[in-house]
Design an enzyme around this catalytic site. Structure first.
Site, mmCIF file in Angstrom:
data_model
loop_
_atom_site.group_PDB
_atom_site.id
_atom_site.type_symbol
_atom_site.label_atom_id
_atom_site.label_comp_id
_atom_site.label_asym_id
_atom_site.label_seq_id
_atom_site.Cartn_x
_atom_site.Cartn_y
_atom_site.Cartn_z
ATOM 1 N N TYR A 3 -6.859 186.760 -16.367
ATOM 2 C CA TYR A 3 -6.043 187.857 -15.844
ATOM 3 C C TYR A 3 -6.332 189.168 -16.566
ATOM 4 O O TYR A 3 -6.250 190.245 -15.959
ATOM 5 C CB TYR A 3 -4.556 187.522 -15.964
ATOM 6 C CG TYR A 3 -3.675 188.585 -15.361
ATOM 7 C CD1 TYR A 3 -3.565 188.723 -13.979
ATOM 8 C CD2 TYR A 3 -2.985 189.487 -16.164
ATOM 9 C CE1 TYR A 3 -2.790 189.720 -13.409
ATOM 10 C CE2 TYR A 3 -2.202 190.483 -15.610
ATOM 11 C CZ TYR A 3 -2.103 190.601 -14.235
ATOM 12 O OH TYR A 3 -1.335 191.584 -13.669
ATOM 13 N N TYR A 18 -6.583 180.740 -12.849
ATOM 14 C CA TYR A 18 -6.884 181.707 -13.899
ATOM 15 C C TYR A 18 -5.854 181.604 -15.022
ATOM 16 O O TYR A 18 -4.727 181.115 -14.832
ATOM 17 C CB TYR A 18 -6.936 183.142 -13.350
ATOM 18 C CG TYR A 18 -5.618 183.700 -12.879
ATOM 19 C CD1 TYR A 18 -4.777 184.404 -13.748
ATOM 20 C CD2 TYR A 18 -5.209 183.558 -11.561
ATOM 21 C CE1 TYR A 18 -3.568 184.927 -13.314
ATOM 22 C CE2 TYR A 18 -4.010 184.078 -11.117
ATOM 23 C CZ TYR A 18 -3.183 184.763 -12.001
ATOM 24 O OH TYR A 18 -1.985 185.271 -11.570
ATOM 25 N N CYS A 19 -6.271 182.041 -16.223
ATOM 26 C CA CYS A 19 -5.394 182.036 -17.399
ATOM 27 C C CYS A 19 -5.429 183.431 -18.015
ATOM 28 O O CYS A 19 -5.516 184.417 -17.294
ATOM 29 C CB CYS A 19 -5.838 180.946 -18.375
ATOM 30 S SG CYS A 19 -7.564 181.106 -18.905
ATOM 31 N N TYR A 20 -5.362 183.519 -19.340
ATOM 32 C CA TYR A 20 -5.400 184.825 -19.998
ATOM 33 C C TYR A 20 -6.816 185.408 -20.031
ATOM 34 O O TYR A 20 -7.063 186.510 -19.558
ATOM 35 C CB TYR A 20 -4.887 184.712 -21.441
ATOM 36 C CG TYR A 20 -3.452 184.328 -21.567
ATOM 37 C CD1 TYR A 20 -2.434 185.277 -21.468
ATOM 38 C CD2 TYR A 20 -3.090 182.999 -21.786
ATOM 39 C CE1 TYR A 20 -1.103 184.927 -21.581
ATOM 40 C CE2 TYR A 20 -1.757 182.636 -21.912
ATOM 41 C CZ TYR A 20 -0.770 183.603 -21.804
ATOM 42 O OH TYR A 20 0.546 183.242 -21.906
#
Length: 256
Positions: free
Chosen positions: A96, A67-69
């Site tokens: 996230y 996962y990233c932003y």
């Protein structure tokens, strides 16, 4: 997910179900400061510094969640893992930020006056046991470094997380090994801290203890099940790093 599918995007609710898998690897590809400020439990920070090590040293059969932003950059990493031969790869759709918005925040903790006073004295907000200061040091890490078992116990009782890593990629167990606090080492392991966690150089607590000649710490970690066969990014094991004869003998016995 079929063999033909490159990877699968998952929702927050699907991710919560995936987290029940004990062998799931979770990688956070945001910047280091964002990772330190908050992350999904059990996540490891993934960056250009450790990407090659992870891709080469992780079993391709282990399921991976990335996962990233907001769910964009994670797609690139997910495809990279699939291209590298990983069989089961997931990407969190809204990243996230979506996770944080959907998952209920923990109930505020009721901290004792003594713990609040200690937090203030050591440069932390008196009501936040997950705050960080220089080197992304948490209160639990700091107490472990000082060898303060009473405060470590108080922090663990208050629910302090075992997941945070400092700016060197080390968890609280590393700091307990630094202070050679055997009782604290035992307590952290009892609470489930990752005994074989590898920092961004691939070093484990066992490697650190062996390389600094902390014989009692090496013995305690081995007795608790630390893996002596793990290799760092330079392809060294704890045995290769043993700084004295006692550590060498302990590690030789553990690898026979």
């Amino acid at each position: 997910m079929s063999e033909e599918t490159a990877w699968r995007r998952v929702t927050v609710s699907e991710t919560q179900a995936l987290l029940q898998q004990p062998d799931l690897l979770i990688f956070d590809v945001r910047d280091a400061d964002s990772f330190a400020a908050g992350r999904i439990g059990g996540a490891r920070h993934l960056s250009g510094a450790n990407l090659e090590h992870v891709l080469l040293r992780t079993p391709k059969s282990q399921p991976v969640l990335i996962y990233c932003y907001h769910g964009n950059a994670s797609q690139i990493y997910a495809q990279m893992f699939r291209d590298f031969g990983f069989k089961t790869v997931y990407g969190l759709i809204d990243g996230y930020e979506g996770w944080r918005a959907a998952v209920t925040e923990p109930v505020p903790r009721n901290l004792s006056p003594a713990l609040r006073e200690w937090l203030s004295e050591h440069g932390f907000p008196p009501d936040d046991i997950e705050a960080t200061r220089d080197n992304r040091m948490t209160p639990l890490m700091h107490a472990c470094r000082l060898g303060d078992k009473a405060i470590v116990d108080a922090l663990l009782e208050a629910g302090a997380s075992l997941e945070p890593l400092n700016s060197d990629g080390n968890n609280a167990l590393w700091l307990a090994c630094y202070s050679e606090s055997l009782d604290i080492i035992d307590r952290l392991i009892e609470h489930g801290i990752a005994i074989d966690h590898q920092n961004e150089n691939g070093a484990t607590c066992l490697m650190y203890a062996a390389s600094t000649g902390k014989t009692a710490v090496v013995a305690r970690l081995l007795a608790a099940g630390a893996d002596p066969n793990i290799r760092n990014v330079d392809d060294f094991t704890a045995l290769d790093m043993a700084a004295n004869l006692d550590c060498l003998n302990l590690l030789r016995a553990a690898t026979r």
